[in-house]
Design an enzyme around this catalytic site. Structure first.
Site, PDB file in Angstrom:
ATOM      1  CB  SER A 119      -0.900   0.020   1.249  1.00 31.65           C
ATOM      2  OG  SER A 119      -1.700  -1.133   1.313  1.00 31.65           O
ATOM      3  CG  HIS A 140      -2.229  -0.935  -3.848  1.00 27.06           C
ATOM      4  ND1 HIS A 140      -2.634   0.340  -3.523  1.00 27.06           N
ATOM      5  CD2 HIS A 140      -2.646  -1.724  -2.815  1.00 27.06           C
ATOM      6  CE1 HIS A 140      -3.261   0.321  -2.370  1.00 27.06           C
ATOM      7  NE2 HIS A 140      -3.279  -0.918  -1.917  1.00 27.06           N
ATOM      8  CD  GLU A 152      -2.722   3.282  -5.965  1.00 30.16           C
ATOM      9  OE1 GLU A 152      -2.739   4.510  -5.904  1.00 30.16           O
ATOM     10  OE2 GLU A 152      -2.326   2.550  -5.023  1.00 30.16           O
ATOM     11  CG  ASN A 190      -3.192   3.723   0.859  1.00 31.11           C
ATOM     12  OD1 ASN A 190      -4.285   3.775   1.403  1.00 31.11           O
ATOM     13  ND2 ASN A 190      -2.692   2.599   0.388  1.00 31.11           N
TER      14      ASN A 190
END
Length: 283
Positions: A119, A140, A152, A190
Site C-alpha cells: 500500500s 496494488h 494501481e 493512500n
C-alpha cells in the site's frame, strides 16, 4: 510475455482475494502461506465469497467448483517457482517484504515478473533486493479484491516498459482498470486516503463528533460509500497505522504523523472488524 500461472504470497484478506480474482478469470493460482491455519482461513474465505456470488445468481454452481480447482494452497514458497507472475501480499513490513523478494528472485525463472501489493512501501526498495529490478513492479489491488474494479500500477525507476505493459494487460484480463503512479510514498490512493482517515481520528479524539456522526457526515455530505473511520476498521487499524507510519517516515512531513488515538487502538488490539472493535464496535 503471456501470463498463465500466478503465485500469491500471503494468505490474508488481500492475498486470498487476489487468488480468487485470478482463478475466477481462468488463471491457475498458487496461494502460499507458511501458516497452515492462515491457508485454511483463506480457503474458507474464498468459498464464502463465491457462495455469495452463487446466491445472488451471478455465478453458477459449476463455475464455483471450477474456480476453486484453479486455486492451489501451498505452505512452501517453492510452489511458485514456475509461475509467470508472483504477487507478494504479506504484512506491510519492509524487511519482511524484502526477504520474500530475495527468495522469489532466487527460485523463480529469470522471466518471472515479481509484483508487490504493498500500500505504501517504495517499489525501488523491494526491487533492490533482487537481481531483476526491471521485472519488479507495484500491483496494488483495492479491498475487497473480488468486487473492486481498480488497481494501481507503480513503476519504479528501473521497471521496464514491457513489465508495465504486461501487468496492465493482466489487470485488464481480470476486469480491473488501472491507474499508473510514480514510485512515491502512498502512491495515489493512500497518499490522499490516509490523511483523511488520520484527520477523522483526530476529530474523534478531540471530541468534535462521535465516530458515527463523523462517518455519517462524510457519507451523506461528501457522498463517500463508507465513512473514513468505518473504512479504517475494514482495512484493519494495524494496517492503516503501518501505512501512515511509512508515509511519515518516507516524506518527513508532519501532516502524516499518526494520530495518538489510532496508535492507542492498535496497542490495545482494537484493530477493527477483525477483532470486533476499532473506532466502531462489531458483533
Amino acid at each position: 510475455m503471456e501470463i498463465a500461472k500466478v503465485g500469491v504470497i500471503g494468505a490474508g484478506v488481500m492475498g486470498a482475494g487476489i487468488a480468487q480474482r485470478c482463478a475466477t478469470h481462468s488463471y491457475r493460482a498458487v496461494l502460499v502461506d507458511a501458516k497452515p491455519d492462515q491457508l485454511l482461513s483463506a480457503s474458507a474465505r474464498v468459498k464464502e465469497s463465491l457462495d455469495k456470488f452463487v446466491k445472488k445468481g451471478v455465478l453458477a454452481e459449476h463455475r464455483k467448483e471450477e474456480i476453486l480447482k484453479n486455486i492451489e494452497l501451498a505452505p512452501d514458497l517453492s510452489r511458485v517457482a514456475d509461475c509467470d507472475l508472483a504477487i507478494e501480499a504479506v504484512y506491510e513490513d519492509p524487511e519482511l517484504k524484502k526477504s520474500v523478494f530475495r527468495e522469489l528472485d532466487r527460485i523463480c525463472s529469470p522471466e518471472t515478473i515479481l509484483a508487490s501489493n504493498t500500500s505504501s512501501i517504495p517499489i525501488a526498495l523491494l526491487a533492490g533486493a533482487t537481481g531483476r529490478p526491471e521485472k519488479v513492479i507495484g500491483l496494488h489491488f483495492m479491498n475487497p479484491v473480488p468486487l473492486s474494479t481498480l488497481a494501481e500500477l507503480i513503476r519504479a525507476e528501473r521497471t521496464s516498459a514491457e513489465t508495465m505493459e504486461t501487468c496492465k494487460r493482466f489487470a485488464q484480463s481480470l476486469a480491473v482498470e488501472t491507474v499508473e503512479s510514480a514510485d512515491t510514498p502512498g502512491f495515489i490512493i493512500n497518499r490522499a486516503l490516509m490523511p483523511m482517515i488520520n484527520e477523522a481520528a483526530h476529530a474523534l479524539a478531540q471530541g468534535v463528533a462521535s465516530a458515527e456522526d463523523i462517518d455519517r457526515a462524510m457519507v451523506l455530505g461528501a457522498r463517500q460509500p463508507m465513512g473514513p473511520l468505518a473504512l479504517a476498521d475494514l482495512i484493519g487499524l494495524d494496517v492503516v497505522l503501518s501505512i501512515i507510519q511509512t508515509l511519515h517516515r518516507e516524506t518527513k512531513q508532519e501532516r502524516f504523523k499518526p494520530c495518538p488515538l489510532l496508535e492507542d487502538h492498535v496497542r490495545q488490539n482494537r484493530l477493527g472488524r477483525k477483532t470486533g472493535r476499532g473506532f466502531h464496535t462489531y458483533a
